[in-house]
Write a protein that holds these residues in place. Structure first.
Motif, short mmCIF file in Angstrom:
data_model
loop_
_atom_site.label_atom_id
_atom_site.label_comp_id
_atom_site.label_asym_id
_atom_site.label_seq_id
_atom_site.Cartn_x
_atom_site.Cartn_y
_atom_site.Cartn_z
N SER A 1 58.50 44.07 37.55
CA SER A 1 58.69 45.52 37.63
C SER A 1 59.48 45.93 39.08
CB SER A 1 57.54 46.46 37.34
OG SER A 1 57.15 46.44 35.90
N ALA A 2 58.67 45.66 39.96
CA ALA A 2 59.19 45.73 41.32
C ALA A 2 60.46 45.36 41.73
CB ALA A 2 58.21 45.25 42.66
N VAL A 3 60.55 43.81 41.25
CA VAL A 3 62.08 43.15 41.34
C VAL A 3 63.28 44.08 40.53
CG1 VAL A 3 63.28 41.20 41.20
CG2 VAL A 3 60.82 41.04 42.20
N ALA B 1 63.75 58.64 52.63
CA ALA B 1 62.64 59.42 52.14
C ALA B 1 63.17 60.26 50.94
CB ALA B 1 62.12 60.43 53.29
N SER B 2 64.37 61.00 50.96
CA SER B 2 65.04 61.56 49.87
C SER B 2 65.32 60.77 48.58
CB SER B 2 66.28 62.33 50.46
OG SER B 2 65.97 63.17 51.31
N ASP B 3 65.76 59.64 48.85
CA ASP B 3 65.68 58.81 47.64
C ASP B 3 64.41 58.22 46.93
OD1 ASP B 3 68.61 58.87 47.77
OD2 ASP B 3 68.74 56.48 47.78
N ALA B 4 63.32 58.24 48.14
CA ALA B 4 62.11 57.64 47.35
C ALA B 4 61.59 59.11 46.71
CB ALA B 4 61.26 57.28 48.50
N LEU B 5 61.80 60.12 47.18
CA LEU B 5 61.47 61.30 46.71
C LEU B 5 61.83 61.55 45.19
CD1 LEU B 5 59.59 64.15 46.73
CD2 LEU B 5 61.47 65.04 47.87
N LEU B 6 63.23 61.45 45.15
CA LEU B 6 63.79 61.75 43.86
C LEU B 6 63.52 60.59 42.91
CD1 LEU B 6 67.49 62.77 45.36
CD2 LEU B 6 65.52 64.29 44.30
N ILE B 7 63.47 59.32 43.28
CA ILE B 7 63.30 58.30 42.34
C ILE B 7 61.72 58.46 41.77
CG2 ILE B 7 62.39 56.00 42.29
CD1 ILE B 7 64.81 55.28 44.52
N MET B 8 60.91 59.03 42.61
CA MET B 8 59.31 59.29 42.20
C MET B 8 59.51 60.36 41.06
SD MET B 8 57.66 56.63 43.02
CE MET B 8 58.11 55.36 44.18
N LEU C 1 67.31 55.80 36.85
CA LEU C 1 66.30 55.02 37.35
C LEU C 1 64.89 55.55 36.90
CD1 LEU C 1 66.77 54.36 41.14
CD2 LEU C 1 66.82 52.68 39.35
N GLY C 2 64.67 56.85 36.54
CA GLY C 2 63.57 57.41 35.79
C GLY C 2 63.61 57.09 34.39
N SER C 3 64.56 56.95 33.79
CA SER C 3 64.55 56.63 32.26
C SER C 3 64.31 55.05 32.18
CB SER C 3 65.89 56.94 31.58
OG SER C 3 66.87 56.37 32.01
N VAL C 4 64.79 54.12 33.18
CA VAL C 4 64.64 52.90 32.98
C VAL C 4 63.26 52.49 33.24
CG1 VAL C 4 65.04 50.29 34.05
CG2 VAL C 4 67.05 52.27 33.75
N ALA C 5 62.57 53.23 34.38
CA ALA C 5 61.05 52.98 34.74
C ALA C 5 60.18 53.19 33.56
CB ALA C 5 60.65 53.94 36.07
N GLN C 6 60.32 54.12 32.63
CA GLN C 6 59.64 54.37 31.46
C GLN C 6 59.48 53.39 30.63
OE1 GLN C 6 58.05 57.10 31.85
NE2 GLN C 6 59.56 57.71 33.54
N GLN C 7 60.46 52.29 30.68
CA GLN C 7 60.49 51.12 29.85
C GLN C 7 59.64 49.93 30.39
OE1 GLN C 7 64.56 50.27 29.05
NE2 GLN C 7 65.04 52.23 28.88
N HIS C 8 59.25 50.31 31.56
CA HIS C 8 58.45 48.96 32.22
C HIS C 8 56.88 49.51 32.22
CE1 HIS C 8 61.36 46.53 34.41
NE2 HIS C 8 62.06 47.42 33.95
N PRO C 9 56.15 48.31 31.93
CA PRO C 9 54.48 48.52 31.96
C PRO C 9 54.18 49.24 33.13
CG PRO C 9 55.03 46.28 31.94
CD PRO C 9 56.53 46.94 31.80
N HIS C 10 54.59 48.81 34.37
CA HIS C 10 53.99 49.28 35.71
C HIS C 10 55.30 50.16 36.33
CE1 HIS C 10 51.06 46.19 35.74
NE2 HIS C 10 51.80 45.37 34.97
N ARG C 11 55.35 51.40 35.66
CA ARG C 11 56.64 52.24 36.18
C ARG C 11 56.24 52.51 37.52
NH1 ARG C 11 55.74 58.13 33.93
NH2 ARG C 11 53.44 58.35 34.28
N VAL D 1 55.30 50.81 40.20
CA VAL D 1 55.59 49.76 40.88
C VAL D 1 57.04 49.58 40.70
CG1 VAL D 1 55.62 47.14 40.88
CG2 VAL D 1 53.34 48.50 40.55
N PHE D 2 57.78 49.85 39.63
CA PHE D 2 59.40 49.95 39.38
C PHE D 2 59.93 50.90 40.37
CE2 PHE D 2 63.16 51.78 37.92
CZ PHE D 2 63.87 50.66 37.55
N GLY D 3 59.21 52.01 40.50
CA GLY D 3 59.61 53.18 41.54
C GLY D 3 59.58 52.63 42.79
N ALA D 4 58.57 52.18 43.19
CA ALA D 4 58.28 51.43 44.67
C ALA D 4 59.43 50.61 44.84
CB ALA D 4 56.90 50.98 44.75
N GLY D 5 59.63 49.46 44.09
CA GLY D 5 60.71 48.66 44.35
C GLY D 5 61.96 49.40 44.40
#
Length: 198
Positions: free
Chosen positions: A4-6, A45-52, A132-142, A144-148
């Motif tokens: 998920s991170a990769v 930081a802005s990207d991280a906030l929006l991704i999360m 990225l938010g919609s793709v993250a929902q498809q991962h079991p560790h969303r 961790v996906f967001g952190a990557g």
């Protein structure tokens, strides 16, 4: 979890590398050696906030408010057109091109411009919150996906800001800055027109 991170890192870096308003701004700041670290930190930081926010599911709330999306689109286009005009003016006035020939902008003004390039650009929301938010929902560790995905932003903006300084000797001539500003003006105007049309 590693998968998920990769996946998050890979998709995010593929989206962020495409030249855009934010990248052009970071590149210019890096070339001028002006407030590079605060700019890189603000972008990452802005990207991280929006991704999360996207990973948390905020994208579904945004898509349900077309008026908000329209306001962001028009505001972003107006801002990009203004910046395109400033870049075109710099390209046409060689005396104002070299970083040493004009006083540096204040940190506050620089960070305000950086925030505008980030939050007034609807493409940022499409890439981070929605895609990225919609793709993250498809991962079991969303998360961790967001952190990557957030790590990809940190790596990219750091490389762009610091790496730009290595290009400074190549851009020591006024003609090189004229070309760079002309390219930035075209990119900004193109992005603004794309926003208005689509």
């Amino acid at each position: 979890m590693l998968t998920s991170a990769v996946a998050g890192f890979s998709i995010s870096i593929a989206l962020i590398v495409a030249i855009g308003a934010q990248n052009a701004f970071v590149l210019r700041q890096g070339l001028r050696r002006e407030h590079v670290v605060p700019v890189v930190l603000t972008c990452a930081a802005s990207d991280a906030l929006l991704i999360m926010a996207g990973v948390a599911g905020v994208g579904s709330l945004v898509t349900g408010r077309p008026g908000l999306l329209m306001a962001i689109r028009w505001g972003g286009a107006a801002f990009l057109l203004c910046y395109a005009g400033l870049a075109a003016r710099r390209a046409l006035r060689p005396g104002a091109l070299l970083p040493t020939e004009r006083p540096p902008a204040t940190l506050g003004a620089t960070l305000l411009a950086c925030a505008a390039f980030t939050y007034l650009n609807p493409h940022v929301y499409l890439d981070t919150v929605l895609l990225l938010g919609s793709v993250a929902q498809q991962h079991p560790h969303r998360w961790v996906f967001g952190a990557g995905a957030a790590l990809a932003s940190v790596v990219w903006f750091t490389a762009l800001g610091v790496g730009a300084q290595r290009l400074a000797p190549l851009l020591a001539r006024a003609v090189a800055w004229r070309v760079l500003d002309a390219v930035i003006a075209v990119v900004m105007a193109g992005l603004a027109v794309a926003l208005l049309l689509g």
